[in-house]
Design an enzyme around this catalytic site. Structure first.
Site, PDB file in Angstrom:
ATOM      1  N   MET A 123      24.287   9.899   3.227  1.00  0.00           N
ATOM      2  CA  MET A 123      24.035  11.224   3.783  1.00  0.00           C
ATOM      3  C   MET A 123      24.328  11.241   5.285  1.00  0.00           C
ATOM      4  SD  MET A 123      23.378  14.281   3.096  1.00  0.00           S
ATOM      5  CE  MET A 123      22.358  14.784   1.720  1.00  0.00           C
ATOM      6  N   LYS A 147     -17.637  -0.711   5.707  1.00  0.00           N
ATOM      7  CA  LYS A 147     -18.124  -1.736   4.775  1.00  0.00           C
ATOM      8  C   LYS A 147     -19.632  -1.638   4.531  1.00  0.00           C
ATOM      9  CE  LYS A 147     -17.842  -6.412   3.531  1.00  0.00           C
ATOM     10  NZ  LYS A 147     -16.833  -7.143   2.790  1.00  0.00           N
ATOM     11  N   PHE A 180     -11.420  -7.008  14.003  1.00  0.00           N
ATOM     12  CA  PHE A 180     -10.307  -7.443  13.165  1.00  0.00           C
ATOM     13  C   PHE A 180     -10.003  -6.386  12.102  1.00  0.00           C
ATOM     14  CE2 PHE A 180      -8.772  -9.782   9.358  1.00  0.00           C
ATOM     15  CZ  PHE A 180      -7.523 -10.119   9.862  1.00  0.00           C
ATOM     16  N   GLN A 181      -8.766  -5.978  12.025  1.00  0.00           N
ATOM     17  CA  GLN A 181      -8.292  -4.958  11.072  1.00  0.00           C
ATOM     18  C   GLN A 181      -9.045  -3.634  11.190  1.00  0.00           C
ATOM     19  OE1 GLN A 181      -8.005  -6.876   7.137  1.00  0.00           O
ATOM     20  NE2 GLN A 181      -5.942  -7.555   7.695  1.00  0.00           N
ATOM     21  N   GLU A 209       0.825  -1.214   0.000  1.00  0.00           N
ATOM     22  CA  GLU A 209       0.000   0.000   0.000  1.00  0.00           C
ATOM     23  C   GLU A 209       0.860   1.265   0.000  1.00  0.00           C
ATOM     24  OE1 GLU A 209      -0.624  -2.555   2.098  1.00  0.00           O
ATOM     25  OE2 GLU A 209      -2.750  -3.102   1.894  1.00  0.00           O
TER      26      GLU A 209
END
Lengths: 166, 559
Positions: free
Chosen positions: B471, B163, B113-114, B51
């Site tokens: 760097m 959802k 969940f999630q 993602e």
């Protein structure tokens, strides 16, 4: 630059999560506020947040600029020239017989009222300018403050102008 | 017409002119993906490897075109994986709409969940965000999100859709594309004041930032500099704004800016700042920044005026309009002494550079790499970068074929940004894309090589491989007594083999000749290619302002 106390009134959308957006911005930008109140207004779609803060002109301007960037904020105004400010305090003090008359005199002079009373303690309600509340707290200190809470100030401009019409 | 929430979402995206989205499916966006399947002729979905890659791709898509980039992720980890990409877009004012699914309303707040409160998580890194609890609000929320993302100072907006809202049905009616909210026009009196300040100035410096780069004002700014006899410098985000052939353009100023650009900004008596926010990397020690100069600032965001530096005159509103009116109002004048002085500074800069080049014993220097890229890259090439030394070498040395041809994470400095962003930029433009990266940054999100292969994205990846986190190592060398704590990468990664295992091409380059050949082959092949370019671990990015230092502390040479 010198630190000054100032009061900012903010109209925000009356929706859930709005206060979080405002206070999260304070945290993220490092603003430290003295007090904040929020409540309904004459228009049901808006809430009014009153912010009391101290800082120099730079801090004041930054706070205004950053508030204006939030999409939930509809109007931001610094209340200048001594607006009408009120704060409410509930204070619980020890009720010792040797102090009782002095406490009652203070209640009288400050136009406060005793709203709960027992032989051990009393609860007093005081309304007024924050400085008046400060003075009352100072007066009660020698008598033993058990508990206190203050609402933070609410403020309106004097006269007939309103924030939304400014 | 009654549609499901998922269908309304996709229809509204199409209605708002979206043709490409980047994302990754999951449990709480399965309905959205079902709708994407249905509308696949009208909207192209690019499946990334992660993602985070989707968020950077949407960002790169936007940087290359100015359009709003769109990414989609599922709830919980999908949503949190977008966070770095959203923050990257926020810090560089890139318009993005990020869409996340969430658990149904009935499960919200139960640690399901999630389930993650992604609007809470992204509160400080979005311009605004929404949790859409009712299907009635869905289409208008999406439209509002697009309006906010692209209006004023652009930025990312997140929409979290539970959802049950995706499943519910509601009426949908197509609406026109939302317009940007027009910015206020600056008052005439302020334009006149600005013109008066410019007239008085003997050493004018036009300072261009990301806010100007996107507006395509490059030619107009170059012509204006000619008119008032000024020089031009830019912030990191302003790179690619000014035409490469403009002789008055001194390049980037600031921490790793060009010597002449930083020094002349310091010596200027007037800075006309267009779309910059005076970041600490650009100003160095802010209390010593531009002390001899008056500053005029043009910006759409009133909160940027007097935030980091004191500004003498702020023109807040429509930057393009203010600039054009100001340019018209100003009379021609000439500042021969100033131009003479700047030319001296340019000569000094050239001397430093030649000395560094002469002392180098390396078979392939970063500067040579960019000389070859500049010479061999096709027209309209977009240069994307990751973050680190390679990014600063690109900022100093790469030539850009016009605005929006430089895609790089400035404000947040996100290592791992580049490959996703390069993919997004290619999807948006189909123009050639070269990614400059380092072995540190590339290691963070090289999984997107799979995406480049899948979608046949011919990105040429110039991997400046020095085996160290260069760097940080440079700082350790200069300021930490060469205590190289955790910056030496004793990895055994074979990048050529790695590229091949992904189905991409790979080549090794240890000399300028090898690099030139590999680069030409990669461009001609039309295939994603990793060129493992070996450079010395002690190459430095110079000049450099030491941390907390002012322009006068500039380091041009390290013994």
């Amino acid at each position: 630059m010198e630190d000054k106390k100032f009061v900012i009134a903010v109209y925000v959308d009356n929706k859930s999560g709005v206060l979080t957006r405002v206070t999260a911005m304070f945290t993220r930008r490092g603003f430290n506020i003295d007090a904040l109140t929020v409540g309904e207004t004459e228009r049901s779609e808006y809430s009014r947040i009153t912010i009391s803060m101290s800082g120099d002109d730079y801090v004041k301007q930054q706070l205004i600029n950053q508030l204006k960037k939030l999409y939930v904020v509809k109007k931001v105004e610094v209340l200048e020239d001594e607006p009408i400010k009120r704060e409410l305090m509930l204070i619980k003090v020890e009720n010792k017989s040797e102090n009782r008359s002095e406490i009652m005199t203070a209640v009288d002079v400050f136009r406060a009222s005793v709203i709960d009373y027992s032989p051990e303690g009393m609860c007093i309600e005081v309304t007024g300018n924050p400085s008046k509340i400060d003075a009352f707290v100072k007066l009660m200190q020698p008598f033993g403050i058990l508990e206190m809470c203050r609402t933070g100030i609410v403020a309106l401009d004097r006269g007939t102008t309103t924030l939304l019409n400014k | 017409m009654k549609l499901t929430g998922a269908q309304i979402l996709i229809q509204t995206l199409i209605e708002q002119g979206v043709t490409d989205v980047f994302g990754y499916p999951g449990g709480q966006v399965i309905n959205i993906y079902d709708a994407l399947y249905e509308y696949k002729d009208k909207i192209n979905h690019v499946l990334t490897a992660h993602e985070q890659g989707a968020s950077h791709a949407a960002d790169g898509y936007s940087r290359a075109t100015g359009k709003v980039g769109v990414c989609i992720a599922t709830s919980g980890p999908g949503a949190t994986n977008l966070v770095t990409g959203i923050a990257t877009a926020m810090l560089d004012s890139i318009p993005l709409v990020a869409i996340t699914g969430n658990v149904p309303n009935s499960l919200i707040g139960k640690d399901s969940f999630q389930e993650i409160d992604i609007t809470g998580v992204t509160l400080p890194i979005t311009k605004h965000n929404y949790f859409v609890s009712k299907i009635e609000d869905l289409a208008d929320t999406i439209r509002e999100a697009f309006a906010i993302a692209k209006s004023g100072r652009p930025g990312p907006v997140l929409i979290d859709i539970p959802k049950d809202v995706q499943v519910a049905k509601y009426d949908y009616e197509a609406q026109p594309i939302v317009e940007k909210t027009p910015l206020p026009k600056v008052e005439d009196s302020l334009i006149e004041q600005a013109a008066a300040l410019i007239k008085e100035a003997k050493k004018p410096y036009i300072y261009v930032g990301g806010g100007a780069a996107g507006l395509g004002l490059g030619d107009a700014i170059a012509a204006f500099a000619e008119k008032i006899d000024a020089v031009i410098g830019c912030s990191f985000m302003g790179l690619s704004a000014i035409p490469q052939n403009c002789e008055r353009f001194l390049g980037m100023q600031g921490m790793h800016g060009h010597y002449a650009s930083s020094m002349s900004q310091d010596e200027a008596d007037l800075i006309l700042a267009i779309g910059v926010r005076f970041s600490d990397r650009a100003t160095g020690n802010v209390s010593k920044f531009a002390k001899k100069s008056k500053i005029i600032q043009l910006d759409p965001d009133s909160a940027e005026v007097n935030k980091n530096v004191h500004v003498d005159l702020g023109l807040v509103g429509d930057v393009e309009d203010s600039f054009k009116r100001l340019a018209e109002k100003c009379e021609s004048h000439s500042n021969p002494d100033w131009i003479y002085r700047v030319n001296e500074l340019k000569k000094e800069e050239k001397t430093f550079e030649e000395e560094i080049a002469a002392e180098s014993k390396a078979t392939l220097t970063p500067k040579q790499v960019f000389e070859i890229i500049n010479e061999k890259k096709p027209a309209k090439t977009i240069i994307a970068t990751d973050v680190g030394q390679h990014q600063m070498w690109a900022a100093q040395n790469a030539h850009f074929d016009g605005p929006r041809r430089f895609v790089s994470s400035g404000g947040l400095g996100t290592m791992g940004f580049g490959l996703g962003a390069a993919i997004g930029a290619y999807v948006a433009t189909k123009d050639p894309v070269v990614l400059i990266t380092g072995d540190g940054s590339f290691g963070m999100n090289l999984n997107e090589l799979a995406t480049a292969v899948t979608y046949k994205i011919p990105v040429v990846i110039v991997l400046m491989n020095n085996g160290v986190l260069g760097m940080v190592r440079q700082w350790q060398t200069l300021f930490f007594g060469k205590r190289y704590s955790n910056t030496v990468l004793t990895r055994k990664t074979d990048f050529v083999a790695l590229a091949k295992s992904f189905g991409a091409e790979g080549a090794l380059a240890e000399t300028a000749v090898e690099f030139k050949r590999a680069f030409e082959t990669a461009i001609a092949s039309g295939k994603p290619t990793v060129i493992d370019v070996r450079i010395d671990k002690d190459e430095m990015v110079l000049p450099m302002l030491p941390p907390g230092g002012a322009i006068s502390d500039i380091i041009t040479k390290v013994k």
